[in-house]
Design an enzyme around this catalytic site. Structure first.
Site, PDB file in Angstrom:
ATOM      1  N   ASP A  32      12.897  11.089   0.313  1.00  0.00           N
ATOM      2  CA  ASP A  32      11.421  11.316   0.617  1.00  0.00           C
ATOM      3  C   ASP A  32      11.129  12.437   1.517  1.00  0.00           C
ATOM      4  O   ASP A  32      11.757  12.912   2.480  1.00  0.00           O
ATOM      5  CB  ASP A  32      10.828   9.979   1.459  1.00  0.00           C
ATOM      6  CG  ASP A  32       9.231   9.795   1.234  1.00  0.00           C
ATOM      7  OD1 ASP A  32       8.947   8.828   0.818  1.00  0.00           O
ATOM      8  OD2 ASP A  32       8.621  10.669   1.525  1.00  0.00           O
ATOM      9  N   LEU A  34       8.436  13.031   3.033  1.00  0.00           N
ATOM     10  CA  LEU A  34       7.324  12.622   4.042  1.00  0.00           C
ATOM     11  C   LEU A  34       6.040  13.292   3.895  1.00  0.00           C
ATOM     12  O   LEU A  34       5.369  13.592   5.020  1.00  0.00           O
ATOM     13  CB  LEU A  34       8.006  12.861   5.333  1.00  0.00           C
ATOM     14  CG  LEU A  34       9.438  11.920   5.727  1.00  0.00           C
ATOM     15  CD1 LEU A  34       9.577  12.185   7.165  1.00  0.00           C
ATOM     16  CD2 LEU A  34       9.050  10.327   5.740  1.00  0.00           C
ATOM     17  N   PHE A  73      10.043   6.546  -7.389  1.00  0.00           N
ATOM     18  CA  PHE A  73       8.618   6.309  -6.819  1.00  0.00           C
ATOM     19  C   PHE A  73       7.978   7.683  -6.398  1.00  0.00           C
ATOM     20  O   PHE A  73       6.808   7.693  -6.505  1.00  0.00           O
ATOM     21  CB  PHE A  73       8.304   5.630  -5.566  1.00  0.00           C
ATOM     22  CG  PHE A  73       8.689   4.042  -5.712  1.00  0.00           C
ATOM     23  CD1 PHE A  73       8.147   3.275  -6.349  1.00  0.00           C
ATOM     24  CD2 PHE A  73      10.325   3.789  -5.543  1.00  0.00           C
ATOM     25  CE1 PHE A  73       8.628   1.786  -6.316  1.00  0.00           C
ATOM     26  CE2 PHE A  73      10.757   2.165  -5.489  1.00  0.00           C
ATOM     27  CZ  PHE A  73       9.928   1.585  -6.112  1.00  0.00           C
ATOM     28  N   THR A 117       1.847   3.829 -14.619  1.00  0.00           N
ATOM     29  CA  THR A 117       0.631   3.352 -14.107  1.00  0.00           C
ATOM     30  C   THR A 117       0.047   3.055 -15.216  1.00  0.00           C
ATOM     31  O   THR A 117      -0.141   3.647 -16.419  1.00  0.00           O
ATOM     32  CB  THR A 117      -0.024   4.756 -13.437  1.00  0.00           C
ATOM     33  OG1 THR A 117      -1.444   4.330 -13.115  1.00  0.00           O
ATOM     34  CG2 THR A 117      -0.009   5.797 -14.235  1.00  0.00           C
ATOM     35  N   TYR A 141      -3.447  12.873 -13.275  1.00  0.00           N
ATOM     36  CA  TYR A 141      -2.578  11.840 -12.747  1.00  0.00           C
ATOM     37  C   TYR A 141      -1.755  11.078 -13.881  1.00  0.00           C
ATOM     38  O   TYR A 141      -0.316  10.998 -14.025  1.00  0.00           O
ATOM     39  CB  TYR A 141      -2.928  11.103 -11.787  1.00  0.00           C
ATOM     40  CG  TYR A 141      -2.317   9.872 -11.447  1.00  0.00           C
ATOM     41  CD1 TYR A 141      -1.213  10.052 -10.606  1.00  0.00           C
ATOM     42  CD2 TYR A 141      -2.843   8.449 -11.356  1.00  0.00           C
ATOM     43  CE1 TYR A 141      -0.257   8.806 -10.127  1.00  0.00           C
ATOM     44  CE2 TYR A 141      -1.838   7.421 -11.126  1.00  0.00           C
ATOM     45  CZ  TYR A 141      -0.768   7.599 -10.729  1.00  0.00           C
ATOM     46  OH  TYR A 141       0.019   6.627 -10.232  1.00  0.00           O
ATOM     47  N   PHE A 169      -0.532  -1.845 -12.260  1.00  0.00           N
ATOM     48  CA  PHE A 169      -1.972  -2.114 -11.795  1.00  0.00           C
ATOM     49  C   PHE A 169      -2.504  -1.651 -10.512  1.00  0.00           C
ATOM     50  O   PHE A 169      -1.974  -0.833 -10.124  1.00  0.00           O
ATOM     51  CB  PHE A 169      -2.221  -3.556 -12.795  1.00  0.00           C
ATOM     52  CG  PHE A 169      -2.363  -3.346 -14.237  1.00  0.00           C
ATOM     53  CD1 PHE A 169      -1.286  -2.946 -15.037  1.00  0.00           C
ATOM     54  CD2 PHE A 169      -3.687  -3.258 -14.829  1.00  0.00           C
ATOM     55  CE1 PHE A 169      -1.293  -2.847 -16.307  1.00  0.00           C
ATOM     56  CE2 PHE A 169      -3.695  -2.855 -16.236  1.00  0.00           C
ATOM     57  CZ  PHE A 169      -2.512  -2.819 -16.991  1.00  0.00           C
ATOM     58  N   ASN A 170      -3.137  -2.717  -9.989  1.00  0.00           N
ATOM     59  CA  ASN A 170      -3.504  -2.281  -8.687  1.00  0.00           C
ATOM     60  C   ASN A 170      -2.732  -3.138  -7.512  1.00  0.00           C
ATOM     61  O   ASN A 170      -2.839  -4.300  -7.196  1.00  0.00           O
ATOM     62  CB  ASN A 170      -4.922  -2.787  -8.350  1.00  0.00           C
ATOM     63  CG  ASN A 170      -5.753  -1.821  -8.994  1.00  0.00           C
ATOM     64  OD1 ASN A 170      -5.741  -1.817 -10.474  1.00  0.00           O
ATOM     65  ND2 ASN A 170      -6.936  -1.139  -8.527  1.00  0.00           N
ATOM     66  N   GLY A 283     -14.551   8.585 -13.921  1.00  0.00           N
ATOM     67  CA  GLY A 283     -13.181   8.416 -14.129  1.00  0.00           C
ATOM     68  C   GLY A 283     -12.630   6.847 -14.217  1.00  0.00           C
ATOM     69  O   GLY A 283     -11.520   6.408 -14.780  1.00  0.00           O
TER      70      GLY A 283
END
Ligand code: UDP
Length: 325
Positions: A32, A34, A73, A117, A141, A169-170, A283
């Protein structure tokens, strides 16, 4: 036991997944930079602060560890920002993924689970949305994620890379066992903003109440982050068992309006949520609900959290612990 590289493992979903992998006995290393994630999300000794464009550092890491698979990710995730800074989104999300895929190729790592996504669908013709619905992203995105899905499809054909793309999803909530949770800067997501409105008394704005839904507010499919982390582990197991490249929706299949989320938060916390209704957010699709039957059938996945109230409650616990740390 497998040796797994988790990119973006200091972020919200990546950190939950890295912890679950460790609990299930896998060896985990986290990469990562960061720029968004937090070192405190990663168990000691497992964090490598590397940007995906830094091929030399990634090479050195791949040389030290014989990874069986990668869970990827690391990405920029803010829809609104992607409209303003499209180049950065494509460079980071597409270019960063390509740089990673090149290193994987050099070290013979041929399995990857990819964070995609629901934004790849844009405005769906109907819901719940199956994986074979038209792909019409409405912002850079979503397009950047779709581009990577397509690259993964080609690499399967050209070099035998096997991948699972999970279209989230969310994601919401937090795993109480881990003491980590959602901490985006700035925060744009509904549930953390609702909880902060409760704590500060500053009203949250509901983005539009004139959508074609029962109460006029947008409907989303909220999936608990622990269930989402489990979907990654199932996807990894599927690839390790020889599963073919595929794409799965990751949602519960149940939709809630923004006002229903507010009511669930009031029940979960026992406190009123101050809110006002404002204009629509550019959007936003009116309704985004997953058809998650493929994930359930093919990967044997089953959500543990069915109630929105329980999901919000876990986020509330985290929000309170975060404030006192
Ligand atoms: N939303 C809202 N007010 C806010 C933030 C979000 O009304 O301050 C709504 C948003 O329009 C959407 C839902 O809450 O319908 C979920 O938004 P979020 O940004 O959490 O996730 P997204 O669906 O954009 O991935």
């Amino acid at each position: 036991m497998a040796s797994i590289l988790v990119t973006g493992g200091a972020g919200y979903i990546g950190a939950h997944t890295a912890r679950l992998l460790l609990e299930e006995g896998h060896d985990v290393q986290v990469v990562d930079d960061l720029s968004k994630g937090y070192a405190h999300n990663v168990p000691k000794g497992r964090l490598h602060i590397i940007n995906l464009h830094d091929a030399a550092s990634l090479d050195a890491l791949f040389a030290r560890h014989r990874f069986d698979a990668v869970i990827h990710f690391a990405a920029l995730i803010a829809v609104g920002e992607s409209m303003r800074e499209a180049e950065r989104y494509f460079r980071n999300n597409v270019g960063g993924s390509l740089a990673l895929l090149e290193v994987m190729r050099r070290y013979g790592v041929r399995r990857i689970v990819f964070s995609s996504t629901a934004a790849v669908y844009g405005d769906p013709d109907s819901t719940p949305i199956p994986e074979d619905a038209p792909l019409r992203p409405k912002n850079p995105y979503g397009e950047s994620k779709l581009m990577v899905e397509k690259i993964l499809g080609w690499l399967d054909r050209t070099s035998g890379l096997r991948s699972v793309s999970l279209r989230y999803f969310n994601a919401c909530g937090a795993e109480p066992r881990y003491g980590i949770g959602e901490e985006h800067q700035p925060e744009t997501h509904l549930i953390p903003l609702i909880l902060r409105a409760i704590l500060t008394g500053e009203p949250i704005t509901v983005f539009g109440d004139d959508y074609p839904t029962p109460d006029g507010t947008c409907i989303r499919d909220y999936i608990h982050v622990s269930d989402l982390a489990a979907a990654h582990v199932r996807a990894l197991e599927y690839l390790m068992a020889g599963g073919a490249t595929d794409v799965f929706n990751a949602g519960t299949g149940r939709g809630y309006t923004v006002l229903e989320v507010i009511r669930a938060a009031e029940r979960a916390t026992g406190r009123p949520v101050p809110f006002r209704v404002g204009p629509r957010r550019e959007g936003d699709a009116a309704v985004l609900v997953a058809d998650s039957s493929k994930l359930r059938k093919t990967l044997g996945w089953q959500p543990q959290y069915e109630s929105l109230e329980a999901m919000v409650e876990s986020a509330w616990q985290f929000e309170n612990s975060r404030r006192t740390r």
